[in-house]
Design an enzyme around this catalytic site. Structure first.
Site, PDB file in Angstrom:
ATOM      1  N   SER A  54      -2.576 -10.037   2.446  1.00 49.72           N
ATOM      2  CA  SER A  54      -2.647 -10.413   3.882  1.00 49.72           C
ATOM      3  C   SER A  54      -1.407 -11.119   4.435  1.00 49.72           C
ATOM      4  CB  SER A  54      -3.886 -11.273   4.200  1.00 49.72           C
ATOM      5  OG  SER A  54      -5.064 -10.502   4.142  1.00 49.72           O
TER       6      SER A  54
ATOM      7  N   ASP B  83       0.831  -1.201   0.000  1.00 54.87           N
ATOM      8  CA  ASP B  83       0.000   0.000   0.000  1.00 54.87           C
ATOM      9  C   ASP B  83       0.874   1.263   0.000  1.00 54.87           C
ATOM     10  OD1 ASP B  83      -2.356   1.405   0.113  1.00 54.87           O
ATOM     11  OD2 ASP B  83      -2.727   1.031   2.247  1.00 54.87           O
TER      12      ASP B  83
ATOM     13  N   TYR C  10      -0.644  -8.151   7.858  1.00 56.30           N
ATOM     14  CA  TYR C  10      -1.810  -8.893   8.357  1.00 56.30           C
ATOM     15  C   TYR C  10      -1.492 -10.351   8.724  1.00 56.30           C
ATOM     16  CZ  TYR C  10      -4.948  -4.942   7.307  1.00 56.30           C
ATOM     17  OH  TYR C  10      -5.597  -3.723   7.288  1.00 56.30           O
TER      18      TYR C  10
END
Ligand code: AR6
Length: 165
Positions: free
Chosen positions: A121, A33, A125
């Site tokens: 993920s 991101d 994550y």
């Protein structure tokens, strides 16, 4: 559909669409991101703000996807999806699979034929790589999509090895 894998930085890729492992705020973060917003420039964040002030006022739910411009990246669109945080006590596999399916559904809406994915993920994550790879590949292989090439761009050798195995 052609499935390809390579080791590298997803922001170096040329594709119709590059998928971002975002968070529900769509306001940027670390990992993929951060790299996408840094390299893609402010046009991406501008589009994300518009999405937050229209369709997704409360944020993009986990497992869903939306598209923005790709700014300065070598793509026409960035498709932002929100992966689930890994939980050892709750099975969130379906949400992770949904990220891939929903991203491909958005790609179809856009007419994108080549789509580059990171291993959603598996970073901040904390989803275990082997399990994430199995879910990702199964979701992409069984997706009903017009996308012609799905490219997995794995950041390090370990992720690349797990995905290719
Ligand atoms: N290109 C390809 N893969 C990358 C890159 C890159 N430039 N950078 C990291 N990876 P992560 P998540 C790999 O943490 O786990 C953000 O703060 C990384 O090694 O980017 O879904 C968001 O805002 C890992 O294998 O995404 C969210 O808050 C994989 O990409 C949260 O992190 C995913 O790691 C999302 O966490």
């Amino acid at each position: 559909m052609r499935l390809t894998m390579l080791q590298g930085d997803i922001t170096d890729q040329t594709a119709d669409a590059i998928v971002n492992a975002a968070n529900s705020s769509l306001m940027g973060g670390g990992g993929v991101d951060g790299a996408i917003h840094r390299r893609g420039g402010h046009a991406i964040l501008d589009d994300c703000r518009k999405i937050r002030s229209s369709k997704y006022g409360k944020g993009l739910p986990t497992g869903k996807a939306v598209a923005t411009t790709a700014g300065n990246l070598g793509a026409r669109w960035v498709i932002h999806t929100v992966g689930p945080v890994y939980s050892a006590t709750e099975d969130r596999s379906d949400l992770l699979a949904s990220c891939y399916r929903e991203s491909l559904r958005i790609a179809d809406e856009l007419g994108a034929k080549t789509v580059a994915f990171p291993a959603i993920s598996t970073g901040i994550y904390r989803w275990p790589l082997e399990d994430a790879a199995r879910i990702a590949l199964e979701a992409v292989r069984t997706a009903d999509t017009q996308v012609e090439e799905v490219r997995f761009v794995l950041f390090d050798k370990q992720a690349y090895d797990v995905f290719t195995r």
